[in-house]
Scaffold this motif. Structure first.
Motif, PDB file in Angstrom:
ATOM      1  N   ASN A 204       0.744  -1.244  -0.004  1.00 58.68           N
ATOM      2  CA  ASN A 204      -0.026  -0.029  -0.062  1.00 58.68           C
ATOM      3  C   ASN A 204       0.904   1.267   0.024  1.00 58.68           C
ATOM      4  OD1 ASN A 204      -2.411  -1.413  -0.163  1.00 58.68           O
ATOM      5  ND2 ASN A 204      -2.734  -1.337   2.238  1.00 58.68           N
ATOM      6  N   VAL A 205       1.998   1.206   0.786  1.00 57.64           N
ATOM      7  CA  VAL A 205       2.950   2.453   0.698  1.00 57.64           C
ATOM      8  C   VAL A 205       3.544   2.594  -0.216  1.00 57.64           C
ATOM      9  CG1 VAL A 205       4.931   3.167   1.977  1.00 57.64           C
ATOM     10  CG2 VAL A 205       3.033   2.459   3.358  1.00 57.64           C
ATOM     11  N   LEU A 206       3.974   1.614  -1.025  1.00 64.11           N
ATOM     12  CA  LEU A 206       4.605   1.569  -2.290  1.00 64.11           C
ATOM     13  C   LEU A 206       3.723   2.288  -3.363  1.00 64.11           C
ATOM     14  CD1 LEU A 206       6.614  -1.917  -2.677  1.00 64.11           C
ATOM     15  CD2 LEU A 206       7.708   0.508  -2.592  1.00 64.11           C
ATOM     16  N   ASN A 207       2.452   1.950  -3.474  1.00 63.94           N
ATOM     17  CA  ASN A 207       1.639   2.480  -4.407  1.00 63.94           C
ATOM     18  C   ASN A 207       1.416   3.450  -4.126  1.00 63.94           C
ATOM     19  OD1 ASN A 207       0.972   0.135  -6.406  1.00 63.94           O
ATOM     20  ND2 ASN A 207      -0.067  -0.925  -4.601  1.00 63.94           N
ATOM     21  N   LYS A 208       1.255   4.188  -2.990  1.00 65.03           N
ATOM     22  CA  LYS A 208       0.930   5.741  -2.554  1.00 65.03           C
ATOM     23  C   LYS A 208       2.104   6.306  -3.216  1.00 65.03           C
ATOM     24  CE  LYS A 208      -0.427   8.494   1.246  1.00 65.03           C
ATOM     25  NZ  LYS A 208      -0.868   8.355   2.701  1.00 65.03           N
ATOM     26  N   GLU A 209       3.406   5.933  -2.697  1.00 69.11           N
ATOM     27  CA  GLU A 209       4.371   6.775  -3.109  1.00 69.11           C
ATOM     28  C   GLU A 209       4.972   6.768  -4.555  1.00 69.11           C
ATOM     29  OE1 GLU A 209       7.334   9.125  -1.709  1.00 69.11           O
ATOM     30  OE2 GLU A 209       5.861   8.060  -0.361  1.00 69.11           O
TER      31      GLU A 209
ATOM     32  N   GLU B  12       5.153   9.856  -9.386  1.00 68.06           N
ATOM     33  CA  GLU B  12       4.823   9.905 -10.881  1.00 68.06           C
ATOM     34  C   GLU B  12       4.602  11.171 -11.452  1.00 68.06           C
ATOM     35  OE1 GLU B  12       3.063   5.263 -11.473  1.00 68.06           O
ATOM     36  OE2 GLU B  12       1.944   6.944 -10.988  1.00 68.06           O
ATOM     37  N   LYS B  13       4.218  11.976 -10.692  1.00 65.96           N
ATOM     38  CA  LYS B  13       3.713  13.380 -11.082  1.00 65.96           C
ATOM     39  C   LYS B  13       4.808  14.430 -10.913  1.00 65.96           C
ATOM     40  CE  LYS B  13      -0.765  12.640  -8.715  1.00 65.96           C
ATOM     41  NZ  LYS B  13      -1.855  13.200  -7.473  1.00 65.96           N
ATOM     42  N   LEU B  14       6.167  13.950 -10.856  1.00 65.21           N
ATOM     43  CA  LEU B  14       7.292  14.950 -10.549  1.00 65.21           C
ATOM     44  C   LEU B  14       8.228  14.871 -11.622  1.00 65.21           C
ATOM     45  CD1 LEU B  14       8.018  13.987  -6.752  1.00 65.21           C
ATOM     46  CD2 LEU B  14       6.722  15.804  -7.640  1.00 65.21           C
TER      47      LEU B  14
ATOM     48  N   SER C 149       6.376   9.916 -14.870  1.00 65.13           N
ATOM     49  CA  SER C 149       7.257   8.474 -14.491  1.00 65.13           C
ATOM     50  C   SER C 149       6.234   7.463 -14.393  1.00 65.13           C
ATOM     51  CB  SER C 149       8.040   8.518 -13.268  1.00 65.13           C
ATOM     52  OG  SER C 149       9.017   9.598 -13.589  1.00 65.13           O
ATOM     53  N   GLU C 150       6.518   6.244 -14.306  1.00 63.92           N
ATOM     54  CA  GLU C 150       5.911   4.957 -14.460  1.00 63.92           C
ATOM     55  C   GLU C 150       6.301   3.985 -13.524  1.00 63.92           C
ATOM     56  OE1 GLU C 150       4.380   3.657 -18.248  1.00 63.92           O
ATOM     57  OE2 GLU C 150       5.639   5.261 -18.972  1.00 63.92           O
TER      58      GLU C 150
ATOM     59  N   GLN D 156       9.374  -2.207 -10.713  1.00 61.63           N
ATOM     60  CA  GLN D 156      10.338  -1.411 -11.555  1.00 61.63           C
ATOM     61  C   GLN D 156       9.767  -0.257 -12.089  1.00 61.63           C
ATOM     62  OE1 GLN D 156      10.885  -3.453 -15.892  1.00 61.63           O
ATOM     63  NE2 GLN D 156      12.959  -3.590 -14.780  1.00 61.63           N
ATOM     64  N   GLY D 157      10.520   0.760 -12.483  1.00 60.97           N
ATOM     65  CA  GLY D 157       9.899   2.148 -12.676  1.00 60.97           C
ATOM     66  C   GLY D 157      10.560   2.895 -13.768  1.00 60.97           C
ATOM     67  N   ILE D 158       9.973   3.648 -14.558  1.00 63.39           N
ATOM     68  CA  ILE D 158      10.776   4.604 -15.440  1.00 63.39           C
ATOM     69  C   ILE D 158      10.818   5.808 -14.845  1.00 63.39           C
ATOM     70  CG2 ILE D 158      10.790   5.357 -17.953  1.00 63.39           C
ATOM     71  CD1 ILE D 158       9.215   3.043 -18.766  1.00 63.39           C
TER      72      ILE D 158
END
Length: 223
Positions: free
Chosen positions: A25-30, A35-37, A42-43, A53-55
Motif C-alpha cells: 500500500n505504501v509503495l503504491n501511494k509513493e 509519477e507526477k514529478l 514517470s511510471e 520497476q519504474g521509469i
C-alpha cells in the motif's frame, strides 16, 4: 536517456501478511506521488508481489526517487500505538538504477526494453550476489565507479537507521523544514534535529547534489 529503477523487497518471505500488505500500500501511494514529478509522467509497476520497476524520464531525479521509496518503506513498523518511538526496521529493499537509451515501449513497462532496462535488471542481479542495496549503472564507467563507492557508503550509513531516523529523512527528501516535520510527527524540533544528524542527513544531501550535478552533465534530456 531515461532512468529505470528495479527493486525487490529484502527477505519478503519472512514478512507477516499485515506487514506485506502495508508495504504494498505504501509503495503504491509513493509511486502515485513520484509519477507526477517528471515530464513525461514517470511510471511504476509492482510485479510478483515483492518486486517493482519504474521509469523515471528525468534521470537526474532517479536517486531522489529511490531514496524516497526506500525511506517510505524503512519507516514502517507495526507498533501503531507508539508511532513516535524508534524501532528496528521491519522492511527494506535493494534497488538498482540503470540509465541509458529506451529502445521500445509497450503498454506495460514490464514488457518494455532498452539499454536502461538491461543495466537496471543486471545490476539488481549483481547486488543480490554482493550483498549490496543500491547500485547505479550507466554507459559511462567513470560515473559508475564514482557512485559505486558513494552508494556503498550510503548502504553502510542507512543500515544503521531506525524507523524514526528513516521517517525524518523521508520528510526531508520532500523538502519539509524541521519545524514542519516536528508538527507532522508530534515531536519537538530538537528531537527532529537529533534524528536528522543521527541519520546522516548532511552527507545524504551532499550525495543527492553530486548525483544531480553529474547526471545533468552527462545524461540530461537531449544529451
Amino acid at each position: 536517456m531515461i532512468a529505470v529503477l528495479s527493486a525487490d523487497l529484502l527477505s519478503s518471505t519472512s514478512y507477516s501478511s499485515k506487514l506485506l500488505e502495508r508495504v504494498i500500500n505504501v509503495l503504491n501511494k509513493e509511486f502515485r506521488k513520484l509519477e507526477k514529478l517528471t515530464e513525461p509522467t514517470s511510471e511504476f509497476r509492482i510485479y510478483r508481489g515483492d518486486s517493482f520497476q519504474g521509469i523515471v524520464y528525468e534521470p537526474e531525479k532517479a536517486l531522489l526517487f529511490a531514496l524516497r521509496i526506500k525511506t517510505a518503506i524503512n519507516r514502517l513498523h507495526l507498533n501503531d500505538l507508539e508511532s513516535n518511538r524508534a524501532f528496528k526496521r521491519e522492511a527494506d529493499l535493494r534497488m538498482a538504477i540503470g540509465i541509458g537509451t529506451y529502445d521500445f515501449k509497450r503498454d506495460s513497462i514490464l514488457e518494455s526494453n532498452g539499454q536502461a532496462f538491461q543495466f537496471s535488471g543486471r545490476s539488481l542481479d549483481e547486488i543480490k550476489k554482493d550483498n549490496r542495496k543500491l547500485k547505479l549503472k550507466t554507459p559511462q564507467e567513470d560515473v559508475n565507479n564514482e557512485f559505486d563507492a558513494s552508494f556503498f557508503l550510503f548502504d553502510t550509513l542507512s543500515d544503521k537507521w531506525s524507523t524514526a531516523s528513516a521517517e525524518v529523512i523521508y520528510y526531508l527528501l520532500q523538502g519539509f523544514k524541521e519545524t514542519e516535520i516536528a508538527t507532522e510527527l508530534g515531536i519537538s524540533q530538537s528531537a527532529v534535529n537529533q534524528r536528522k544528524k543521527a541519520a546522516g542527513w548532511d552527507a545524504i544531501e551532499a550525495l543527492l547534489l553530486r548525483y544531480k550535478t553529474v547526471m545533468n552533465q552527462h545524461f540530461a534530456n537531449g544529451k
